[in-house]
Design a protein around this motif. Structure first.
Motif: not given
Ligand SMILES: Nc1ncnc2c1ncn2[C@@H]1O[C@H](COP(=O)(O)OP(=O)(O)OP(=O)(O)O)[C@@H](O)[C@H]1O
Ligand SMILES: Nc1ncnc2c1ncn2[C@@H]1O[C@H](COP(=O)(O)OP(=O)(O)OP(=O)(O)O)[C@@H](O)[C@H]1O
Ligand SMILES: [Mg+2]
Ligand SMILES: [Mg+2]
Lengths: 269, 352, 253, 269, 253
Positions: B138, B140-145, B147-148, B161, B164, B168, B173-174
């Motif tokens: 994925i 370096f997008n771990a928090p978003e990925v 979280c969603l 992370e 972060q 979130l 947001e999670c």
């Protein structure tokens, strides 16, 4: 007699020139190889950074033998092809539309330029969440980058169609499709092909950069893996593979150019 | 002398010891006029390997990999005492037995680098194979990925992370995630981590210079550990985007001065650690999570740096790392003696 | 077919954003199957008029009709030969002449067959594979004429079709035109600068004034048909030619 | 009277159209803003990925106030400009040469395409060793990427110059420079400008990607710094800044087009 | 200046890679300051011959000389008017006519001044800012002629310069040409399809055969100068015209 002699002379001259032309890319490659060998042999650049051809060849045969290279190449090729089809397709269609309705350019340019000028890192998360880590996200990045040259060159190509010839087609009551096929396409072809040359070489970058964002296979992954393992020969093998792909695509476009623009060559001679 | 130190990534509060070292003249007192440059890790290593630069910061794993491909660099100072990589997961997911990872979707930047080595170590100690989990590259997008909800767990840097993700989650947001759990790779195996590298040539030509550099770095690191507020302030000129509104700067300036007095009494290591936690709590009453996010990153990092004796790395951690890499089939042919890969001798010399 | 032009005016946008009158107002009618020659000073609007009749340009004022229907778009029954040869540089002679047939959807063998039958008349037999850039001026003009003939139109709009041709070829082709027309009568409007040619070919000669071109004279040519090149030396012919010349010269003032 | 009425009507119609055209990009931007607001308000896309306009605006004013944005923008702008000058300059010159001596294309295409299709990671160490981590390495990456569209379009543009007009210039004994200035440049301009449109938008990417390799300041650094701090509003601000730069460059080229191609517009109308 | 053409032949590569003869062998000499008209069937190589004389095309065999010097490149003293108008579409009328002066390095006010003096003769006064696409065929041809006149050449090579012009303009311009020449005598080679025009203007008429064009007749025109339009009806004139017509018609076989 004299004329016959000239005909003969004329065509052997032409043949020799054609052979020279066909050979010249290979000569360049040979020259580059020699240069490379020389540079590494004399350690002009550290072998750590530029490995000698022999090492690269060894890495190449190894990667070929265990199927690594083939696997990653196929992945990237697939992504590239779909990306090219999508990006160039949309680019040409939209370019045609804009050429016909100039207002569209003004309306769409902010979006289009934004797309083109945004580095992928910025929307990497979106990309992964919307398109996943499979090939589709790479198809998108490829499409985005190849789209633009196709677009602007299509616009210019179609706009440069001679107005009197447009009148001719109108006077023949030719519909949009026939006008496109018989007038606009052949007339815009040289410019459109130039756009495709740019697109073709950018396609590799598009797929590879898409793979950088996150991917399990592909030449972009291979280059990063090789790099992170300090396997410079494999890096070079991968890069050369990309170059060969790009060159083949470029060559393909050049071939189409050669085939369809006989008239321009004849007129110029 | 003018000296380039090559750092990785981009300017970031995690490099506070270096910023502080410059700002507080630690390097200049040791005789170095230091310039910092940020590059990708392989570039840092290669530039040191070809002696374009004398000093670089890379992870120990890179040293082993690069040495196996003919780059003769030597690791002379272990900066991160704990391997910073961890697996993050939702706290309601019970991973106390790592075997429970089987079948989960695990996010990772890619099959390279420290996260990959860390994951492999975790899997090995759980008796699992890569094929037993669903690995997702994925980037370096771990928090978003995470979280969603696109992955169940992700390999991350423990100091950044998770924080972060918690922020979130706190902001709602999670989804229904309320807290995350962390499994440190270091909790399973001691792997060698980030540190200072030099070229073998330099090491043989001027060991004294290296000793001075190592000493300076250790001093800067110690000051950072002892006085994070000062370190944060010292980072401001280097890291443009650090949250630093006037109130925070004032608060940190006060805190730094107070800490200076506190340190005059030669507190123990645990007393200093307690003072850091106290400061964090004090500040969190005054500022919101976003404003303190990067300060917390610094504090988390300090936890990974802090040790009784800074800079030492032991052979066991190198061996563990080498075994992991060998298991991952990443090593080239020229793998020599691991003893040659690192050296603790400059720490001793600089003590004198 | 019957063409009529009613108070047509055409203006073009000038460099300063203003409008420059280029043609008219002009009115006339062309009866069914009439052969009309248009004469007029350079720049008076002859080509513009032809373009209006071809449905390629809408007049700024007035209207043109074909069989009482307003001409708003190009008519299927009409064919136009442009003043400049207007060939597609990427098409061979064969393909340039065959273009209208291709647009009409005719298959390749059919259209090549049709064009090849035409080439001898045009004296282009050995040039079917030549590209426009390889043709002489007169040859290009003949290709352009061929592109009209191949359409077998009801209405011919010919803008100086023979300007680049030598006297012999010109004569041969204009007589060929009369012959084609004799077989199935068609309406022809032909722009020319050659008074003799006009008198030789036309049922009627229209003389236009200087820009913006208005009608100066409308002279019926009642010479017997079929016409032939020898007529040029006949008295009636000379008189008509003289009369037209006078109309033109009267404008010198 | 009637004619005057028409003149008036004609020119107000034209004026209205021009105004519409001038406004339309802004209308698009407005529309996008509204869309954006709507999307974030209704949480159609998570606010983590796409922060609401208000947050972005706050991040923008903050970055503006403390000078961060200006500093990084200036860095990138500088790199871009030099890169553009260098890349487009070499591209046009080489394109001209290739158009004149087609053999050159065959000889050089392997090198050129290789350059264009190699991702920067692969030669990053060489780049830094040769050009350092300062602006020059970014100038190089920018130049490399903008070079290609300028090149291929220059080739096609110059090749399409009408042979009869070449004869005219020859008959006037015009030297190469005058032939270029008076014939080749104006004739190839539409196609060359299309190439420059592509180059202009790629320039931002080139500089930013160069910064990714290693740099202390610039929009590429800022975007990664913001990204690494998960400061998504600042990421968006940075990306929008890049877009604005790209759009301005694109607009500049479009302006040149508008200014110099009056004749084409007049001929088409 | 004195032009001579010795056994010139020109061949072009054909579609099949063969060579197609387009001109010659042909030889003739043009004495200092002679006015020669070239006549010949369409496609016989007149334009090709003009291009050889202009130094734009090297013959496949034979050679052309100007004042005994081999013509290998365009001569500074010669100016060519192409058969197609060959204007630059991005330049206004003014700038198109001024092009040779710009190439010669003349400053903008100077060259505009020179061109503006010429515009009334060409009847283009109000069109200096028009682009070629906005001109009628005849106007474009006059622009193209202006581009030659402005060079004040010693040798004029004119390829059908009046083909698209009406009789009156044609007459006016050809007399203008004679007037210019009377002031400073120059060598002129003019291709035309109009026999009367040839006789009216030339010192000598050369008639060429069908492709590849050889010399068929070389007829001196010994009519007195200055010439005027009325001469057309004189007996000597008619006789000469008849003779030329016969030469041309003889080739019909
Ligand atoms: N597209 C255009 N834009 C502006 N003006 C034009 C355009 N087309 C023609 N004109 C002008 O309209 C007038 C008439 O042009 P037209 O071509 O109809 O003349 P013509 O009678 O055919 O002349 P010729 O015998 O020289 O061909 C000319 O003054 C010309 O400048
Ligand atoms: N570039 C070229 N390539 C091949 N063939 C050519 C080329 N230019 C001219 N030709 C051929 O040479 C011959 C002579 O052409 P040229 O233009 O000299 O004729 P011309 O006498 O000027 O005819 P016209 O009166 O029709 O203008 C023609 O048959 C033509 O097809
Ligand atoms: Mg006309
Ligand atoms: Mg000719």
């Amino acid at each position: 007699m004299q004329t016959n002699g000239k005909v003969a002379e004329f065509s052997t001259g032409r043949k020799r020139q054609i052979i020279l032309r066909r050979l010249s890319p290979f000569l360049t490659v040979l020259l580059l190889l020699l240069l490379w060998q020389g540079v590494t042999e004399r350690q002009i650049i550290s072998r750590i950074l530029v490995p000698p051809p022999a090492d690269v060849y060894a890495a190449f045969t190894a990667a070929l033998a265990d199927g690594t290279l083939a696997k990653h190449t196929m992945t990237t090729l697939g992504e590239m092809m779909y990306g090219l089809l999508l990006g160039v397709g949309i680019g040409l269609v939209l370019g045609y539309a804009i050429a016909k309705a100039p207002l569209l350019e003004y309306v769409l340019s902010p979006i289009i330029v934004a797309f083109q000028s945004t580095p992928i890192v910025a929307y990497a998360p979106l990309l992964i969440i919307w398109f996943g880590t499979g090939p589709s996200s790479k198809i998108v990045t490829t499409a985005v980058i190849v789209f633009f040259p196709a677009l602007v060159n299509a616009i210019v190509g179609i706009r440069s169609v001679s107005p009197p010839l447009r009148d001719l087609m109108r006077s023949l009551n030719a519909g949009p499709w026939l006008t496109f096929r018989l007038l606009e396409l052949p007339s815009a072809l040289p410019v459109i092909l130039a756009g495709l040359k740019t697109s073709a070489t950018l396609a590799v970058i598009g797929a590879v950069v898409g793979e950088f964002v996150g991917s399990g296979s592909g030449l972009g992954v291979l280059v990063i893996m090789a790099r992170s393992q300090y396997n410079t020969p494999l890096v070079v093998v991968t890069v050369l593979t990309m170059t060969v792909i790009a060159l083949s695509l470029y060559g393909l476009v050049a071939l189409v150019e050669w085939r369809f623009l006989v008239w321009q060559r004849r007129a110029a001679s | 002398t003018n000296e380039r130190i090559l750092l990785t990534f981009i300017p970031n509060v995690q490099f506070a010891p270096f910023y502080l070292g410059i700002q507080h003249d630690v390097f200049s007192e040791a005789g170095f006029d230091v310039a910092l440059e940020h590059l990708q890790e392989p570039e840092v290593l290669d530039l040191v390997a070809v002696r374009q630069a004398n000093y670089g910061i890379v992870s120990g794993e890179q040293v082993i990999l690069a040495r196996s491909r003919g780059r003769d660099v030597v690791y002379v100072f272990e900066w991160f005492q704990q391997y910073p990589v961890a697996l993050v997961h939702a706290s309601d997911l019970d991973l106390s037995d790592l075997g429970a990872l089987r079948g989960l979707r695990v996010g990772i930047p890619g099959r390279f680098g420290a996260s990959y080595s860390g994951l492999t170590t975790l899997l090995t100690s759980a008796g699992l194979n890569e094929t037993d989990i669903e690995l997702n590259e994925i980037g370096f997008n771990a928090p978003e990925v995470f979280c969603l909800g696109a992955v169940d767990a992700a390999m991350v840097y423990a100091n950044n992370e998770p924080l972060q993700i918690r922020n979130l989650a706190a902001a709602g947001e999670c989804g229904d995630l309320d807290d995350v759990g962390l499994i440190m790779v270091a909790s399973q195996v001691d792997l060698v981590s980030n540190g200072l590298i030099v070229n073998r040539g330099l090491l043989e030509e001027s060991p004294a210079q290296i000793a001075r550099m190592v000493g300076a770095l250790r001093d800067a690191l110690q000051i950072t550990i002892d006085n994070p507020a000062a370190a944060y302030l010292a980072s401001l000129p280097y890291v443009d985007t650090l949250p630093a509104d006037d109130a925070l700067v004032v608060a940190l300036t006060d805190a730094a001065a107070q800490q200076q007095e506190f340190l005059a009494d030669n507190p123990t290591r645990s007393e200093v650690a307690a003072s850091r936690r106290a400061l964090a709590e004090e500040l969190s009453e005054q500022f919101d999570g976003a404003a303190l996010a990067q300060f917390h990153v610094l504090l988390n990092s300090i936890d990974l740096w802090d040790a009784d004796a800074l800079g030492f790395s032991d052979l066991a951690s190198w061996e563990a790392m080498r075994d992991t890499l060998a298991l991952m089939n990443l090593l080239g042919e020229e793998l020599g003696d691991l003893d040659a890969a690192f050296s603790n001798e400059f720490l001793a010399v600089s003590d004198e | 077919m019957r063409l009529s032009v009613e108070n047509i005016e055409v203006s073009f946008p000038g460099p300063a954003g203003d409008l420059l009158p280029a043609l008219g107002p002009i009115s006339f009618e062309v009866a069914d199957d009439q052969f009309v020659c248009l004469l007029g000073p350079s720049g008076c609007g002859k080509s513009t008029l032809i373009r209006v009749l071809a449905g390629l340009l809408s007049p700024s004022a007035g209207a043109a009709y074909c069989d009482r229907e307003l001409i708003q778009r190009p008519l299927a029954e009409a064919a136009i030969m442009f003043q400049d040869t207007n060939l597609m540089p990427w098409r061979t002679v064969l393909d340039n002449i065959a273009l209208p047939l291709e647009v009409a959807g005719m298959s390749r063998p059919e259209r090549y067959g049709a064009v090849r039958k035409l080439l001898p008349q045009l004296n282009l037999e050995n040039f079917e594979l030549a590209y426009p850039a390889e043709l002489s001026g007169g040859m290009a003009q003949r290709v352009s004429l061929g592109r009209v003939i191949v359409q077998q139109p009801q209405v011919w709009l010919l803008d100086e079709p023979f300007a680049a041709l030598d006297a012999l070829t010109r004569e041969a082709l204009s007589l060929e035109l009369l012959r084609l027309r004799a077989r199935s009568r068609q309406t022809i409007i032909l722009v020319t600068h050659d008074i003799n040619e006009a008198v030789l070919l036309a049922d009627r000669v229209i003389v236009m004034s200087r820009r913006p071109g208005a009608l100066v004279a409308d002279i019926p040519i009642d010479l017997p048909r079929p016409r032939s090149a020898e007529m040029i030396y006949k008295r009636e012919f000379l008189q008509l030619a003289k009369r037209i010349r006078n109309c033109i010269e009267d404008q010198r003032a």
